[in-house]
Motif scaffolding. Structure first.
Motif, PDB file in Angstrom:
ATOM      1  N   GLY A  63       0.818  -1.215   0.000  1.00 61.92           N
ATOM      2  CA  GLY A  63       0.000   0.000   0.000  1.00 61.92           C
ATOM      3  C   GLY A  63       0.849   1.261   0.000  1.00 61.92           C
ATOM      4  N   LEU A  64       1.937   1.229   0.762  1.00 65.66           N
ATOM      5  CA  LEU A  64       2.838   2.377   0.811  1.00 65.66           C
ATOM      6  C   LEU A  64       3.448   2.657  -0.556  1.00 65.66           C
ATOM      7  N   PRO A  90      -3.302  13.505  -8.197  1.00 59.88           N
ATOM      8  CA  PRO A  90      -3.886  14.287  -9.286  1.00 59.88           C
ATOM      9  C   PRO A  90      -3.573  13.738 -10.672  1.00 59.88           C
ATOM     10  N   GLY A  91      -2.513  12.978 -10.832  1.00 56.71           N
ATOM     11  CA  GLY A  91      -2.128  12.503 -12.154  1.00 56.71           C
ATOM     12  C   GLY A  91      -2.852  11.251 -12.602  1.00 56.71           C
ATOM     13  N   VAL A  92      -3.712  10.690 -11.757  1.00 55.70           N
ATOM     14  CA  VAL A  92      -4.401   9.448 -12.110  1.00 55.70           C
ATOM     15  C   VAL A  92      -5.543   9.750 -13.072  1.00 55.70           C
ATOM     16  N   ILE A  93      -5.404   9.204 -14.277  1.00 50.71           N
ATOM     17  CA  ILE A  93      -6.466   9.321 -15.283  1.00 50.71           C
ATOM     18  C   ILE A  93      -6.811   7.900 -15.696  1.00 50.71           C
ATOM     19  N   MET A 137       3.059   5.986  -2.673  1.00 49.73           N
ATOM     20  CA  MET A 137       4.221   6.782  -3.062  1.00 49.73           C
ATOM     21  C   MET A 137       4.342   6.931  -4.575  1.00 49.73           C
ATOM     22  N   LEU A 138       3.897   5.936  -5.317  1.00 53.05           N
ATOM     23  CA  LEU A 138       3.913   6.037  -6.772  1.00 53.05           C
ATOM     24  C   LEU A 138       2.822   6.964  -7.287  1.00 53.05           C
ATOM     25  N   GLY A 139       1.879   7.309  -6.409  1.00 51.43           N
ATOM     26  CA  GLY A 139       0.796   8.209  -6.805  1.00 51.43           C
ATOM     27  C   GLY A 139      -0.243   7.538  -7.680  1.00 51.43           C
ATOM     28  N   GLU A 140      -0.340   6.231  -7.598  1.00 46.23           N
ATOM     29  CA  GLU A 140      -1.290   5.498  -8.449  1.00 46.23           C
ATOM     30  C   GLU A 140      -2.565   5.105  -7.714  1.00 46.23           C
TER      31      GLU A 140
END
Length: 186
Positions: free
Chosen positions: A51-52, A109-112, A56-59
């Motif tokens: 989970g960490l 924010p970068g998850v599309i 951290m990958l922002g996914e």
């Protein structure tokens, strides 16, 4: 990619996890080692580390690394049983819910993605639930075969006791050529 500090944190966490698993493996050779507790402890640590890394990958909940959650639930549940499998499943589902919450409040924010957040969370939960069920089925299958082997061993030992008490020899055409003393006295 990740900034250098985060990369080092991820790599350091993975190294620490590998060291902990190695230590548990080494200690497991002792007679009174709590194998189930160690296995569940390592699995919990790996769940949290997974989970960490996804965080951290922002996914978020869409991270491919979360595919390991199913494995981290299934294998320990197969070995340790229902109770520990439920604990691991609950932790995995809570972790997924926390990642979904973080994504919903804009931490990634970068998850599309073409799939809605709720649908992605449901898919991940389904993987965890299926892994738990699969682990329990494996556990019960193993228990079934261990019990069957124990019954066969007990039956074999009973036959050995009889064979140790009575023995005889037969010639061609099944004529007795020798009978042990125990048999003659019986």
């Amino acid at each position: 990619g990740l900034p250098l500090g985060q990369r080092l944190a991820v790599v350091g966490s993975l190294i620490a996890m590998a060291a902990a698993a190695g230590l548990a493996t080494h200690l497991s050779q002792k007679a009174r080692f709590p194998m189930n507790a160690a296995l569940v402890g390592v699995a919990l640590a790996e769940l949290l580390l997974t989970g960490l890394v996804a965080f951290m990958l922002g996914e978020g909940v869409r991270s491919p690394i979360l595919g390991f959650l199913g494995l981290l639930v299934c294998v320990p549940a197969a070995i340790t049983g229902v109770r520990h499998g439920l604990v691991l499943s609950a932790v995995a589902c809570a972790e997924l819910a926390a990642l979904a919450w973080a994504e919903s409040v804009g931490m990634f924010p970068g998850v599309i993605a073409p799939t809605t957040l709720v649908m992605a969370l449901m898919y991940q939960w389904l993987v965890v639930v299926c892994a738990f069920i699969g682990g329990i089925l494996i556990c019960r299958t193993i228990d079934h075969f261990v019990q069957a082997a124990t019954r066969r061993e007990q039956s074999f030992r009973g036959l050995l006791r009889i064979a140790a008490d009575w023995h005889w020899e037969q010639a061609h055409k099944f004529r007795f050529t020798y009978m042990s003393e125990t048999t003659l006295n019986a």
